[in-house]
Design an enzyme around this catalytic site. Sequence first.
Site, PDB file in Angstrom:
ATOM      1  CB  CYS A 280      65.065  74.143 -27.701  1.00  0.00           C
ATOM      2  SG  CYS A 280      64.400  72.485 -27.420  1.00  0.00           S
TER       3      CYS A 280
ATOM      4  CB  SER B 248      47.714  79.733 -28.736  1.00  0.00           C
ATOM      5  OG  SER B 248      48.232  79.936 -30.041  1.00  0.00           O
TER       6      SER B 248
ATOM      7  CB  ILE C 210      44.245  85.585 -16.962  1.00  0.00           C
ATOM      8  CG1 ILE C 210      44.235  86.276 -18.325  1.00  0.00           C
ATOM      9  CG2 ILE C 210      45.490  84.751 -16.783  1.00  0.00           C
ATOM     10  CD1 ILE C 210      45.392  87.241 -18.495  1.00  0.00           C
TER      11      ILE C 210
ATOM     12  CG  LEU D  96      60.451  72.970 -22.676  1.00  0.00           C
ATOM     13  CD1 LEU D  96      60.604  72.942 -21.164  1.00  0.00           C
ATOM     14  CD2 LEU D  96      59.533  74.109 -23.091  1.00  0.00           C
TER      15      LEU D  96
ATOM     16  CG  ASN E  34      63.126  77.224 -30.798  1.00  0.00           C
ATOM     17  OD1 ASN E  34      62.390  76.632 -30.028  1.00  0.00           O
ATOM     18  ND2 ASN E  34      62.968  78.509 -31.090  1.00  0.00           N
TER      19      ASN E  34
ATOM     20  CD  GLU F  41      57.743  70.045 -30.610  1.00  0.00           C
ATOM     21  OE1 GLU F  41      57.990  68.974 -31.211  1.00  0.00           O
ATOM     22  OE2 GLU F  41      58.023  70.228 -29.404  1.00  0.00           O
TER      23      GLU F  41
ATOM     24  CG  ASP G 107      60.649  67.072 -33.440  1.00  0.00           C
ATOM     25  OD1 ASP G 107      61.394  66.769 -32.495  1.00  0.00           O
ATOM     26  OD2 ASP G 107      59.995  68.131 -33.468  1.00  0.00           O
TER      27      ASP G 107
END
Length: 632
Positions: free
Chosen positions: A2, A364, A292, A51, A75, A77, A100
């Site tokens: 967020c 990631s 990519i 989000l 913002n 988690e 959360d």
Amino acid sequence: MCGITGIFDTRGKRAIDRDVLQRMNESQFHRGPDEGGLHLEPGVGLGHRRLSIIDLSTGQQPLYNEDGSVCVVFNGEIYNFQALIPELQALGHVFHTKSDTEVIVHAWEAWGEACVERFRGMFAFALWDRNREVLFLARDRLGVKPLFYALLDDGTFLFGSELKSLLAHGGLKREIDPLAVEEYFALGYVAEPRCIFKQAKKLPPACTLKVGRGGTALPEPREYWDVRFTLDQRIGLDEACHELERRLEESIRLRMIAEVPLGAFLSGGVDSSAVVAMMAGLSAEPVNTCSISFSDPAYDEARFAQQVAERYHTRHFVDRVESDDFDLIDTLARLYDEPYADSSAIPTYRVCQLARRHVTVALSGDGGDESFGGYRRYQLHLMEEKLRALLPLGLRRPLFGLLGRLYPKADWAPRIFRAKTTFEALARTSVEAYFHSVSVIRNWQRAQIFSAAFKAELGGYNAQAVFDRHAARADTDDPLALIQYLDLHTYLIGDINTKVDRASMAHSLEVREPLMDHPLVEWLATLPSSLKVRNGESKFLLKKAMEPHLPHDIMYRPKMGFAVPLARWFRGPLRQRVRDGLLGGPLLDTGWFERDAVRRIVEQHEAGRRDHSTPIWVLLMFDAFLRNVMNA
């Protein structure tokens, strides 16, 4: 993931202008396109863009405690929130959502400022406690999520996930800090806690800030965590491999909790491949993976990513990036708000763009190089350390300093003849040498391109001070541990995390970082350095642990990284853009740069006599910042 922002009156309870707060909030719409919310009361305004990831139906923010006296915008988690809920319920707290975010308000009530010590995750939040009349800000341990703040001359305190939200207020002075410019030209980013504008700051990682009313200055941030490289754990290789697998699995399992489509980046390198391998073992469905490929084979790792995707039967998505994908320069300048010079931001932006077409959350492999000892420069530094140990600094500095000055710079020559950098490194202390090795523009070259007037503004300041400050707190004399500590406090936060946060949030994509799980980082810091770099092999432990899971040529091949062909761009399609940006316009109008020195760099590069692609890119992105942010 967020975006948060807010206004707080430190001198009283002046009314907050809703339109201003709304403007600040909407400047970060890209961070949370699903919903937006505001909280206003006398002297306080909080804004949030959402989000939706967890508790889609009832997790709206700002979010409150039972009686509405505590309000939070958040913002990130909190990955261990499910474990904290019953503990807080046992203390009498009543939950109205399954998010959360609600854990934060009740944890604040239960544990006060120490609540952050209980959180396992990536986060930046601001919490207003009306009864205590305190605004409390916090940032996660490894700086995954950003948080900017500023105290204006009239006592108004601003904060936001991105600098653009503070600029949207209209009261922040766009006065550039010369020391931040020095840091940018040395490192490629402005290091925490400094910001490009004098009036603003970044809240450092693992820090909280408690702001109240009264007083003329803000308190200093309070640090609540730091990693300690004790290297004192007695453990065999087999046991360490099993323990690492267990910890990786736990970290990844926690980060797979989501109510939206989830996947992973897959570059074909060791870190992302390890994450995908572990995810596949934890998922009943095929893992979504995103890669990519580059049209230039010199920069393409797609075939390695394909090997991993085929081994684990992932739902694999590949997007091709043309080798002349350079049209993002102005987009990146507006996105990052501050000067930012890591050219891998271009492919990172593209892979986030691809991922968002298929998932809302992507795991990631970021953070693996710092904790496992993966950078090539680590091995070079360790070799130099052995040489530095042979002679005291009092002898090395004059001897190798002279050789470094006399030996010609020979970028064109075979590596064995490129001794200038090595001589310069041997003339320095360990910290000076490491700063020298990671500097995007070295001290001597910055001295050439900076004008006398700008040097006077610097007053002798050198970005080396950033490394000296952190090294003084590292509490280790182990050569590898020291530079790992430095990277965890500088490069990881200022470069890697900044790059991924802005690139992912530009596409409303949440990126999660299992290799930056703080219990994992703490455990790795207890292991001897020989388990990280051994006999010239980087990431020794991770590779050994992953041998049953990944192909040999994935793990034991030369590291590539996300590179782009800057040198060719500046001699070809970007040649005129470089001339327009570096030899005229706002860059030279600052009076901070020597025109002849900049021209020499450009002309030498164009003629092919020297490869000045890095300093040209750094200058070009500073020019883009001036055009798109400073003069916007």
